[in-house]
Write a protein that holds these residues in place. Structure first.
Motif, PDB file in Angstrom:
ATOM      1  N   ARG A 198      16.314  24.865  41.043  1.00  0.00           N
ATOM      2  CA  ARG A 198      16.124  23.458  41.477  1.00  0.00           C
ATOM      3  C   ARG A 198      17.196  23.975  42.791  1.00  0.00           C
ATOM      4  O   ARG A 198      18.305  24.082  42.902  1.00  0.00           O
ATOM      5  CB  ARG A 198      18.233  23.132  40.590  1.00  0.00           C
TER       6      ARG A 198
ATOM      7  N   MET B   6      23.425  18.472  43.124  1.00  0.00           N
ATOM      8  CA  MET B   6      23.735  19.575  42.201  1.00  0.00           C
ATOM      9  C   MET B   6      24.401  19.232  40.735  1.00  0.00           C
ATOM     10  O   MET B   6      23.743  19.262  40.449  1.00  0.00           O
ATOM     11  CB  MET B   6      24.025  20.951  42.295  1.00  0.00           C
ATOM     12  N   PRO B   7      25.464  18.630  41.087  1.00  0.00           N
ATOM     13  CA  PRO B   7      25.972  17.793  39.962  1.00  0.00           C
ATOM     14  C   PRO B   7      24.872  16.405  39.272  1.00  0.00           C
ATOM     15  O   PRO B   7      25.056  16.244  37.546  1.00  0.00           O
ATOM     16  CB  PRO B   7      27.455  17.096  40.526  1.00  0.00           C
ATOM     17  N   LEU B   8      24.594  16.199  40.371  1.00  0.00           N
ATOM     18  CA  LEU B   8      23.723  14.999  39.572  1.00  0.00           C
ATOM     19  C   LEU B   8      22.499  15.336  38.522  1.00  0.00           C
ATOM     20  O   LEU B   8      22.207  14.873  38.017  1.00  0.00           O
ATOM     21  CB  LEU B   8      23.051  14.384  40.775  1.00  0.00           C
TER      22      LEU B   8
ATOM     23  N   LEU C 221      21.968  18.485  36.732  1.00  0.00           N
ATOM     24  CA  LEU C 221      22.358  18.910  35.899  1.00  0.00           C
ATOM     25  C   LEU C 221      22.798  17.808  34.982  1.00  0.00           C
ATOM     26  O   LEU C 221      22.717  17.773  34.076  1.00  0.00           O
ATOM     27  CB  LEU C 221      23.856  19.769  36.262  1.00  0.00           C
TER      28      LEU C 221
ATOM     29  N   PRO D 162      21.368  26.161  46.635  1.00  0.00           N
ATOM     30  CA  PRO D 162      22.785  25.875  45.832  1.00  0.00           C
ATOM     31  C   PRO D 162      22.993  27.460  45.162  1.00  0.00           C
ATOM     32  O   PRO D 162      22.082  28.126  44.543  1.00  0.00           O
ATOM     33  CB  PRO D 162      23.037  24.568  44.454  1.00  0.00           C
TER      34      PRO D 162
ATOM     35  N   GLU E  42      20.975  29.546  43.292  1.00  0.00           N
ATOM     36  CA  GLU E  42      19.912  29.738  43.542  1.00  0.00           C
ATOM     37  C   GLU E  42      19.271  31.144  44.236  1.00  0.00           C
ATOM     38  O   GLU E  42      18.349  32.017  44.973  1.00  0.00           O
ATOM     39  CB  GLU E  42      18.681  28.867  43.827  1.00  0.00           C
TER      40      GLU E  42
ATOM     41  N   THR F  59      31.159  15.730  45.435  1.00  0.00           N
ATOM     42  CA  THR F  59      30.381  15.931  44.230  1.00  0.00           C
ATOM     43  C   THR F  59      30.779  17.085  42.715  1.00  0.00           C
ATOM     44  O   THR F  59      30.320  17.493  42.205  1.00  0.00           O
ATOM     45  CB  THR F  59      29.345  15.675  43.674  1.00  0.00           C
TER      46      THR F  59
ATOM     47  N   ARG G  75      33.093  23.136  38.221  1.00  0.00           N
ATOM     48  CA  ARG G  75      32.058  23.881  39.199  1.00  0.00           C
ATOM     49  C   ARG G  75      32.804  24.217  40.226  1.00  0.00           C
ATOM     50  O   ARG G  75      31.514  25.629  40.778  1.00  0.00           O
ATOM     51  CB  ARG G  75      30.716  22.665  39.886  1.00  0.00           C
TER      52      ARG G  75
END
Lengths: 404, 270
Positions: A25, A32-34, A36, B132, B135, B157, B162
């Motif tokens: 990913r 990233m949150p989207l 997931l 991210p 990774e 976001t 997180r």
């Protein structure tokens, strides 16, 4: 090169979205949150019999599934080897396999409460399929398409417009499919609340490669049961063209555990492997682009290079990560076909079988004769005829120096 | 103490925020680019964020896309970006250099070799847009071994649940992407980002830089009152595009724009 093959292919990708070392990913933190959220939503839908029943209903009554498995008798006679079957994905609504995936993703987008759909397209087939399902469900659709492709695929641009989609030409970079994908990702990162990104191939960040594969696996699952019914046994080999690789992975996946079935992907060799081409596995090496690690056409600095194929749908410098892995573990084999070979196969299929194939599919057809001879008489080869060639008649006429 | 840590503690003592100037390595060509980055500290840049070009900059708006294309056309590579950093470092031992770009060129270079070469060239940190935390470990391992920071990004976001994963192994500073979008298009709302900056600072214990949506000296000053550092890039590289269009030397207008932004950030206080 050959790594250990797994006992259970359905265990891939792993929780991190990996097929061996490929996939993953690799997206901006904003996305990233989207990604997931999408992974969770898809896992829930996949496990929900109601979702599967709804999807199957639309596949039957709207898409026209199951598609036939057709014995290509004259082509078989011509090569004198194994029996050649065509899986007729070109008979689907919108004329290609792309709609299988779009139907699955639009139902998922609705389930997630998304109200705006974006997509990228090269030849326009995925764009048309996206515009089609958006029209059917009344959602606005924005399709990013390289300005070069907008010019060379005008009929599909018009079709998308008729279906109510907005086609946004992309002039950045080389103005082809990879640039359209960049622009779609830029849209998604800008519109994080309401937008669903409908990726057209089995590539991109996890869960897209697995999800698109699952939606396309109807191709291989039907082929498998149709062959068992018609021939009473599995094929000796299965063959499909590979750009991003969604029709091929859909055809291959239900056969992965059948180790006796050889899986052959055909990459576009364009003008030739020593010139401009689109053969990412054969002529590229691993790297990271568009959210996944996979084989890419790139230079020594890691800059992505121009791909070329006469078929706009194969004109992409990467390939889905599951193909990269299947290549490395030796479960699938990847061959190549030049523009010239694809043009010959396009004509041959039209003349012998009365089927005008998409130029993409013609790449697989170009290599099926040799495969049928390798397998030999008494054997069976199944080819995924991923799309119809009406969209390509202008390109083919131009390549032959004729005017329409 | 690393150059990044030293820079922030010096500015903290002066109650000032850092002005981070982003330019693309090799834009418009390697020689002019070196001249520009050598002059940036004099124009008020506390930290230089040096972009290295990639053919497919998915998170960048038009200004930085075009900067990358100019640089690539002029023959810029990641190897030459390190050459540029090395050449800069000869005359400047204190201004931190943070490279920013996409993962593939670093992956192709090889993480271990890149980390060693970057450290040797005097690079202090690395920001990779498309890597991210999920990774990042292989790259972070290589950079840690060489003493180069992998600067982590947090975004609008990124929720509370997180955030710890994003900040795990963070060093140097944290880059807060102030708008959901690409570089240089939307404009950040300074008061709107305040709670996020405070949240990230508290969770990381590190200085927080804000970027992606800062265009004017006024906005830079407003963000400086909220954040520990203000990153400006698109409007600087647009000065290069503008100068090239009129056949002028790009360095003077870019440095003048940088100086206006630096003055605004420094006058605002930290």
């Amino acid at each position: 090169m050959t790594a250990l093959r797994p006992n259970d292919y359905s265990a891939f990708p792993d929780a991190a979205g990996r097929f061996g070392d490929y996939g993953g990913r690799f997206v901006a933190e904003t996305l990233m949150p989207l990604v997931l959220e999408l992974e969770q939503a898809y896992a829930a839908a996949r496990a929900d019999p109601g979702f599967q029943a709804e999807l199957n209903g639309y596949l039957t009554h709207y898409v026209g599934r199951p598609s036939p498995l057709y014995f290509a008798e004259r082509l078989t006679e011509k090569f004198g080897g194994a029996k050649i079957y065509f899986k007729r994905e070109e008979l689907n609504h919108t004329g290609a396999h792309k709609i299988n995936n779009c139907m699955g993703q639009i139902l998922l987008a609705r389930r997630m409460g998304k109200t705006r759909i974006i997509a990228e397209t090269g030849a326009g087939q995925h764009g048309v399929a996206s515009a089609t399902v958006c029209a059917r469900f009344g959602l606005p659709c924005i399709v990013y398409m390289g300005a070069v492709d907008v010019e060379r695929q005008k009929p599909n641009v018009f079709r998308m417009n008729l279906l109510g989609a907005e086609v946004r030409p992309v002039t950045a970079g080389q103005a082809t499919l990879k640039d359209a994908m960049n622009e779609a990702l830029r849209d998604w990162v800008t519109n994080v609340d309401d937008t669903y990104y409908m990726i057209g191939t089995a590539a991109g960040p996890h869960p897209y490669p697995a999800m698109v594969r699952d939606f396309q696996s109807v191709i291989g699952a039907e082929s498998r049961s149709q062959l068992l019914e018609m021939e009473g046994r599995l094929p000796d080999a299965v063959i499909a063209c590979v750009g991003g690789g969604s029709n091929a992975i859909g055809m291959f996946h239900p056969f992965l555990g059948d180790e006796s079935v050889r899986l052959i992907g055909v990459e576009a060799a364009g003008y030739g492997l020593d010139k401009l081409h689109a053969a990412s596995i054969t002529g590229g090496r691993p790297g990271v682009l568009h959210g996944n690690k996979t084989y890419l056409l790139q230079d020594s600095d890691g800059q992505i290079q121009d791909a070329h194929s006469i078929s706009a749908g194969l004109d992409y410098p990467g390939i889905g990560p599951e193909h990269a892995w299947l290549n490395d573990i030796g479960r699938a084999e990847y061959r190549t076909c030049t523009d010239a070979e694809a043009l010959d196969a396009f004509a041959m299929c039209a003349e012998l079988e009365g089927i005008i194939p998409a130029l993409e599919s013609a790449h697989a057809i170009a290599k099926v004769g040799q495969l049928a001879q390798e397998v030999g008489k008494g054997g069976i080869v199944a080819l995924c005829l991923s799309g119809r060639g009406d969209k390509d008649v202008g390109t083919v006429a131009a390549a032959l120096g004729r005017s329409i | 103490m690393s150059r990044i840590d030293a820079c922030f503690s010096r500015l903290k003592a002066q109650r000032r925020s850092a002005f981070v100037a982003y330019v693309m390595a090799g834009d418009p060509d390697p020689a002019a680019s070196l001249q520009i980055i050598k002059a940036l500290p004099g124009a008020g840049a506390d930290i230089i964020e040096l972009g290295f070009p990639f053919s497919d900059p998915m998170a960048d708006g038009p200004a930085i896309q075009l900067a990358a294309q100019r640089a690539l056309k002029a023959g810029m590579t990641l190897v030459k970006t390190l050459d540029l950093a090395r050449a800069f470092r000869v005359g400047d031992q204190t201004t931190p250099i943070v490279l920013m770009g996409y993962l593939n060129p670093v992956f192709i270079y090889g993480y271990d070799r890149f980390a060693q070469d970057a450290a040797q060239a005097g690079v202090d940190g690395l920001i990779i847009v498309d890597c991210p935390p999920e990774e990042a470990d292989p790259l972070a391992d290589a950079l840690d071994a060489a003493g180069v920071s992998l600067v982590r990004l947090a975004a609008p976001t990124t929720d509370d649940k997180r955030l710890p994963a994003v900040l795990r192994r963070a060093s140097g500073f944290v880059y807060y992407v102030s708008v959901a979008g690409v570089t240089g298009v939307k404009e950040a709302d300074a008061e709107g980002v305040r709670p996020a900056v405070e949240r990230v600072r508290k969770a990381s214990g590190l200085p927080v830089a804000v970027g992606f949506g800062v265009k004017t000296p006024e906005r830079a000053a407003a963000v400086a009152r909220v954040a520990d550092a203000v990153v400006v890039g698109s409007v600087l590289v647009e000065e290069i595009a503008g100068a090239l269009a009129s056949g002028a030397d790009p360095a003077p207008p870019l440095l003048a724009a940088a100086a206006r932004l630096a003055d605004a950030v420094h006058a605002a206080g930290g």
